[in-house]
Scaffold this motif. Sequence first.
Motif, PDB file in Angstrom:
ATOM      1  N   GLU A 382       7.382  23.130 -37.549  1.00  0.00           N
ATOM      2  CA  GLU A 382       7.743  24.471 -37.102  1.00  0.00           C
ATOM      3  C   GLU A 382       7.853  25.421 -38.292  1.00  0.00           C
ATOM      4  O   GLU A 382       8.792  26.204 -38.431  1.00  0.00           O
ATOM      5  CB  GLU A 382       9.062  24.441 -36.317  1.00  0.00           C
ATOM      6  N   SER A 383       6.880  25.319 -39.172  1.00  0.00           N
ATOM      7  CA  SER A 383       6.862  26.123 -40.393  1.00  0.00           C
ATOM      8  C   SER A 383       5.420  26.239 -40.853  1.00  0.00           C
ATOM      9  O   SER A 383       4.601  25.327 -40.649  1.00  0.00           O
ATOM     10  CB  SER A 383       7.714  25.478 -41.488  1.00  0.00           C
ATOM     11  N   PHE A 384       5.113  27.380 -41.487  1.00  0.00           N
ATOM     12  CA  PHE A 384       3.796  27.563 -42.075  1.00  0.00           C
ATOM     13  C   PHE A 384       3.791  27.246 -43.565  1.00  0.00           C
ATOM     14  O   PHE A 384       2.711  27.162 -44.169  1.00  0.00           O
ATOM     15  CB  PHE A 384       3.313  29.003 -41.855  1.00  0.00           C
ATOM     16  N   VAL A 385       4.965  27.096 -44.156  1.00  0.00           N
ATOM     17  CA  VAL A 385       5.058  26.821 -45.590  1.00  0.00           C
ATOM     18  C   VAL A 385       5.043  25.327 -45.869  1.00  0.00           C
ATOM     19  O   VAL A 385       4.342  24.857 -46.792  1.00  0.00           O
ATOM     20  CB  VAL A 385       6.330  27.473 -46.185  1.00  0.00           C
ATOM     21  N   ASP A 386       5.798  24.551 -45.109  1.00  0.00           N
ATOM     22  CA  ASP A 386       5.857  23.103 -45.346  1.00  0.00           C
ATOM     23  C   ASP A 386       4.478  22.444 -45.288  1.00  0.00           C
ATOM     24  O   ASP A 386       4.178  21.578 -46.131  1.00  0.00           O
ATOM     25  CB  ASP A 386       6.811  22.452 -44.345  1.00  0.00           C
ATOM     26  N   PRO A 387       3.595  22.784 -44.329  1.00  0.00           N
ATOM     27  CA  PRO A 387       2.259  22.170 -44.355  1.00  0.00           C
ATOM     28  C   PRO A 387       1.479  22.500 -45.622  1.00  0.00           C
ATOM     29  O   PRO A 387       0.719  21.657 -46.124  1.00  0.00           O
ATOM     30  CB  PRO A 387       1.575  22.752 -43.113  1.00  0.00           C
ATOM     31  N   LEU A 388       1.648  23.718 -46.157  1.00  0.00           N
ATOM     32  CA  LEU A 388       0.956  24.053 -47.406  1.00  0.00           C
ATOM     33  C   LEU A 388       1.462  23.200 -48.559  1.00  0.00           C
ATOM     34  O   LEU A 388       0.681  22.763 -49.426  1.00  0.00           O
ATOM     35  CB  LEU A 388       1.175  25.539 -47.730  1.00  0.00           C
ATOM     36  N   ILE A 389       2.775  22.948 -48.585  1.00  0.00           N
ATOM     37  CA  ILE A 389       3.342  22.082 -49.627  1.00  0.00           C
ATOM     38  C   ILE A 389       2.753  20.681 -49.518  1.00  0.00           C
ATOM     39  O   ILE A 389       2.375  20.055 -50.521  1.00  0.00           O
ATOM     40  CB  ILE A 389       4.873  22.055 -49.513  1.00  0.00           C
ATOM     41  N   ILE A 390       2.681  20.178 -48.297  1.00  0.00           N
ATOM     42  CA  ILE A 390       2.165  18.820 -48.088  1.00  0.00           C
ATOM     43  C   ILE A 390       0.694  18.725 -48.477  1.00  0.00           C
ATOM     44  O   ILE A 390       0.254  17.764 -49.134  1.00  0.00           O
ATOM     45  CB  ILE A 390       2.369  18.407 -46.619  1.00  0.00           C
ATOM     46  N   MET A 391      -0.087  19.739 -48.113  1.00  0.00           N
ATOM     47  CA  MET A 391      -1.530  19.677 -48.355  1.00  0.00           C
ATOM     48  C   MET A 391      -1.893  19.972 -49.798  1.00  0.00           C
ATOM     49  O   MET A 391      -3.069  19.879 -50.166  1.00  0.00           O
ATOM     50  CB  MET A 391      -2.241  20.644 -47.411  1.00  0.00           C
ATOM     51  N   PHE A 392      -0.921  20.304 -50.626  1.00  0.00           N
ATOM     52  CA  PHE A 392      -1.197  20.448 -52.049  1.00  0.00           C
ATOM     53  C   PHE A 392      -1.592  19.110 -52.665  1.00  0.00           C
ATOM     54  O   PHE A 392      -2.206  19.071 -53.745  1.00  0.00           O
ATOM     55  CB  PHE A 392       0.034  21.017 -52.763  1.00  0.00           C
ATOM     56  N   THR A 393      -1.277  18.021 -51.991  1.00  0.00           N
ATOM     57  CA  THR A 393      -1.638  16.696 -52.506  1.00  0.00           C
ATOM     58  C   THR A 393      -3.120  16.382 -52.323  1.00  0.00           C
ATOM     59  O   THR A 393      -3.632  15.464 -52.968  1.00  0.00           O
ATOM     60  CB  THR A 393      -0.818  15.614 -51.792  1.00  0.00           C
ATOM     61  N   VAL A 394      -3.810  17.117 -51.446  1.00  0.00           N
ATOM     62  CA  VAL A 394      -5.216  16.801 -51.150  1.00  0.00           C
ATOM     63  C   VAL A 394      -6.104  16.949 -52.384  1.00  0.00           C
ATOM     64  O   VAL A 394      -6.854  16.020 -52.725  1.00  0.00           O
ATOM     65  CB  VAL A 394      -5.715  17.661 -49.973  1.00  0.00           C
TER      66      VAL A 394
END
Length: 551
Positions: A382-394
């Motif tokens: 329920e956030s647009f920021v947390d997914p960006l943090i997670i996908m920084f690992t890609v």
Amino acid sequence: RLLRHEPNPGRFVRTVERLVGGLTRAYGRALRATLRVRWLIVLVGLAVAGASVLLFNGMKRELAPVEDRATVVAIFSAPDGASIDYSYRYAQEIERLALSIPEADRVFVVTGSPTVTQGIGFFRLIDWGERDRKVPQIIAELQPKLLGIPGVQAFAVAPASLGQSPRARPVNLVVLSSESYEDIQETLRPLMAELQDDARFQGVDTDLRLNKPELKLRIDRDRAADAGVAVDAIGRALETALGGRQVTRFKRDNEQYDVIVQFAASNRNTPQDISKIFVRGRGDTMMPLSALVRVDEGVSARELNHFGQRRAVTITANLAPGASLGEAVDVLEDLARKHLKPGYAIDYDGQTREFKQSSSTLLITFALALCFIYLVLAAQFESFVDPLIIMFTVPLSMTGALALLQWTGGTLNVYSQIGLITLVGLITKHGILIVEFANQLRDQGQAVLPATIEAARLRLRPILMTTGAMVLGAVPLALATGAGAESRVQIGMVIVGGMTFGTLLTLFVLPTVYTLLTRPRHLLPDHAATSHTGAVAQPGSARMPHTPGAT
């Protein structure tokens, strides 16, 4: 029974527990140290992510790796106008060359397929475990010997990995134009010369050959009319004598046979044999055909092809050892821009066309995979920021995958692309574990830095278990041998390199990015009473700098 708690674990379990516990404590201390230089860690992460772009652009590209299928295919062609006996004589020489290979088991050569001047041979090798050399090494030895055969153009190839025709060659460039075939041939002459001089190409050929021997018979209609010979009678006489004509059938012993009238093969080999044909004239007079027609010798095209309703010429070639299809396509496009005049266009066919299509769809598929994962994570957190943090690992994992792939001599192909897309889903699981648990601790009232350190420390064990399971599961692929191993190795190397390197950096880069980008959280009702006094103290939190905006 397997999941039952053991109050008195054995020595092995205690040893593993001590090792993991020590590793967790060491990781916690290292993470606290790295969080004191967060911007340096961010710069390192950005540098590693940028390296993935450089590695991606520098990778060799191809449709699929050459697989050792224990088969070598030899394709040969004789000069236009050659007889089947001529082709068969050189096919026997190719067969002798194949049998001289120590690894050869069975040899099968077909002459006159698909035309009289062409042929194909299949060389079956002994089992993989009984030989030391692979198919590419055998082809490298066989190719110079085939090129040394005078009288035919012959080359050896490995069967295509994705089930294409055994005759399919990896390089297929189609040149389109509305000019005459003679003008197209002149335009392509310098392009063909440069391709033949390029060491990355072998057996450069084109389907436009204006050198097929041809006989043109011009009928003297006035003389034929004076002799009382009809034009269609001359045509039937030529057809019967040279091509053969079925005149009747007869039966014998319940078997039916066709009766075909035709000159013997020895009487229809040269243009002079046309003078032996006679036609019936006025008053049943037999007249030699040479008195009524004039024979002109010349050349014509073997075949005239069209592609997309335009006149087309296809240039084909094999790749030299060490050359990739991506390099070949770049060379072809550069030469096309250099030599082709306005009004000409290029297209691709066969494996080259499939390679271009797969390459163009890779970025689209990769972008769609990232978009889909982002939307799922956004709905979960329920956030647009947390997914960006997670996908920084890609991009971190992509660097490890591409680096190991390049170090082991791999290429970007359909198999390694599948591994890269799979890696996106695998590596994001680590970020989900850390971010989700950190959010839960912050909802309980902890500050950002203590919550991040605690979440990363507690999630270290499941992260290592996930990474270990995936890496150990992919090691057999990375070390595969035997039939089809070249394709499986590509996927295995991508997963092993991406998961190992990506996990190592994720453990430090992702917590750092989380502390910089995360937003304030709403406390749970049970912990709302502590929100006005600040964060709940945690061990080590007094030594950590406070992040603005943390609860």
